[in-house]
Design a protein around this motif. Structure first.
Motif, PDB file in Angstrom:
ATOM      1  N   ALA A  25      -2.373  15.907  46.959  1.00 37.79           N
ATOM      2  CA  ALA A  25      -1.036  15.470  46.547  1.00 37.79           C
ATOM      3  C   ALA A  25      -1.062  14.102  45.870  1.00 37.79           C
ATOM      4  CB  ALA A  25      -0.110  15.429  47.749  1.00 37.79           C
ATOM      5  N   ARG A  30       4.249  13.093  50.170  1.00 42.08           N
ATOM      6  CA  ARG A  30       4.244  14.529  49.853  1.00 42.08           C
ATOM      7  C   ARG A  30       3.311  15.287  50.782  1.00 42.08           C
ATOM      8  NH1 ARG A  30       4.338  12.787  44.364  1.00 42.08           N
ATOM      9  NH2 ARG A  30       2.091  13.161  44.171  1.00 42.08           N
ATOM     10  N   GLN A  33       4.948  15.773  54.130  1.00 48.70           N
ATOM     11  CA  GLN A  33       5.947  16.840  54.079  1.00 48.70           C
ATOM     12  C   GLN A  33       5.293  18.206  54.187  1.00 48.70           C
ATOM     13  OE1 GLN A  33       7.994  15.719  50.351  1.00 48.70           O
ATOM     14  NE2 GLN A  33       9.864  15.554  51.554  1.00 48.70           N
ATOM     15  N   GLN A  34       4.202  18.399  53.459  1.00 47.82           N
ATOM     16  CA  GLN A  34       3.514  19.690  53.479  1.00 47.82           C
ATOM     17  C   GLN A  34       2.978  20.014  54.872  1.00 47.82           C
ATOM     18  OE1 GLN A  34       0.518  19.310  50.441  1.00 47.82           O
ATOM     19  NE2 GLN A  34       2.033  18.839  48.866  1.00 47.82           N
ATOM     20  N   SER A 160      16.065  20.433  46.122  1.00 43.54           N
ATOM     21  CA  SER A 160      15.799  19.571  47.269  1.00 43.54           C
ATOM     22  C   SER A 160      15.053  20.282  48.387  1.00 43.54           C
ATOM     23  CB  SER A 160      17.123  19.001  47.813  1.00 43.54           C
ATOM     24  OG  SER A 160      17.985  20.053  48.228  1.00 43.54           O
ATOM     25  N   LEU A 163       9.145  22.226  47.739  1.00 44.27           N
ATOM     26  CA  LEU A 163       8.065  21.266  47.536  1.00 44.27           C
ATOM     27  C   LEU A 163       7.108  21.825  46.493  1.00 44.27           C
ATOM     28  CD1 LEU A 163       7.226  20.354  51.253  1.00 44.27           C
ATOM     29  CD2 LEU A 163       8.706  19.113  49.662  1.00 44.27           C
ATOM     30  N   GLU A 165       3.412  21.329  44.396  1.00 43.50           N
ATOM     31  CA  GLU A 165       2.089  20.701  44.427  1.00 43.50           C
ATOM     32  C   GLU A 165       1.345  21.092  43.152  1.00 43.50           C
ATOM     33  OE1 GLU A 165      -2.124  21.055  46.905  1.00 43.50           O
ATOM     34  OE2 GLU A 165      -0.304  22.014  47.685  1.00 43.50           O
ATOM     35  N   ALA A 281      10.527  23.659  51.931  1.00 41.12           N
ATOM     36  CA  ALA A 281      10.244  22.461  52.721  1.00 41.12           C
ATOM     37  C   ALA A 281      10.314  22.717  54.219  1.00 41.12           C
ATOM     38  CB  ALA A 281      11.225  21.353  52.336  1.00 41.12           C
TER      39      ALA A 281
END
Length: 315
Positions: A25, A30, A33-34, A160, A163, A165, A281
């Motif tokens: 990332a 980020r 979050q993943q 929002s 996600l 990548e 997300a």
């Protein structure tokens, strides 16, 4: 041969997993979050891994992280070890990685994802895969409805709850039939392009969106005389001499090799784009999803435009 003392091993698999996520990332937030972690937890795990061996793994430039030579050397080893650890867990649990539902936009789905799925099923024959192929808007909607585990997108889709990548670089190419008047041109100006009959992807597709972004400010009036959902239909229409088109180089590679289509040089436009992994997300990353993404990178790692992928012949 000296045996490893696992009791005294300094690092954990979780630390390696966090390192790999941050490396991919290039951003702690980020990656956190993943992995469904707090940013501070992910950052602390990375700092502790570097501290234990007194070897920094990233160059820190402002808020950006970039792998240094030590980090690049560790990345492949860490990913390989995580795959082996996953295989051990799978073996001990008595099954494969589990079922996997993947969404893919049309260009990726038709020219790349199928080949990766075949290799994935060869490695994990007891793990069923369902591949859903549609345009970007439709695949994003399926992600939002939890109808697929993750997706391969050929363009950015801002939401929002999703996600993204980065995965693979791509570019669009303007092309025509070999008998078209522009086929022998060394360069084509915008006024000439504006007079052409265009055959384009439909609105809502990643290809159409990137095309419109690329010509913005230069081509004010494009005659989109025909809109089609499928790249093969566009290629056939252009081959017939009906007009010119704009598609991914990935979709055109075999036609360019055969000589059935011809690239039109248009250096005035920037049609570069990125393929992405996308997930909801709120969805926990499964072992199957992680293994498939690793395989995607493995099969496309060393090439900018999938030159080492053996694409199927489409007559």
């Amino acid at each position: 041969m000296k045996l490893i003392d696992f009791v005294d091993m300094k690092y954990s698999l979780r630390q390696l997993e966090i390192f790999v996520a941050i490396a991919r990332a290039e951003n702690v937030s980020r990656a956190a979050q993943q992995l469904k972690l707090s940013q501070s937890a992910a950052s602390s795990a990375l700092v502790e891994l570097e501290r234990m061996f007194e070897r920094p793994l990233f160059d820190r430039i402002g808020k950006s992280l970039h792998l240094n030579s030590t980090g690049r050397g560790l990345l492949d080893k860490a990913e390989a070890l995580l795959i082996q650890a996953g295989d051990i867990e799978t073996y001990l649990s008595g099954g494969g990685p589990g079922p996997l539902a993947i969404g893919a936009t049309l260009t990726i789905g038709n020219y790349l994802a199928t080949l990766i799925v075949v290799e994935y099923m060869r490695r994990y024959p007891d793990s069923p895969v369902r591949l859903q192929v549609a345009n970007t808007a439709a695949i994003a909607e399926r992600l939002l409805r939890f109808q697929c585990d993750f997706a391969l997108l050929e363009g950015e889709f801002s939401h929002s709850e999703l996600l993204l990548e980065p995965w693979l670089a791509d570019e669009l190419v303007i092309f025509c039939a070999p008998q078209h008047p522009l086929a022998t041109a060394t360069a084509v100006d915008n006024a000439t392009l504006a007079r052409q009959f265009w055959i384009l992807r439909e609105a809502g597709s990643g290809t159409r969106t990137r095309f419109e972004q690329g010509i913005r400010g230069q081509l004010h009036a494009v005659r989109a005389g025909l809109e089609l959902e499928h790249t093969e239909a566009i290629k056939r229409a252009v081959e017939s001499g009906l007009g010119i088109g704009c598609l991914s180089r990935l979709a055109l590679r075999e036609a360019f090799r055969r000589g059935s289509l011809q690239e039109i040089p248009t250096p005035q436009f920037d049609f570069s784009r990125q393929f992405y992994f996308a997930c909801h997300a709120s969805r926990r990353d499964s072992n199957a999803s992680r293994l498939f993404r690793i395989l995607c990178r493995e099969m496309t790692e060393n090439t900018a435009h999938t030159a080492q992928i053996q694409l199927p012949y489409i007559p």
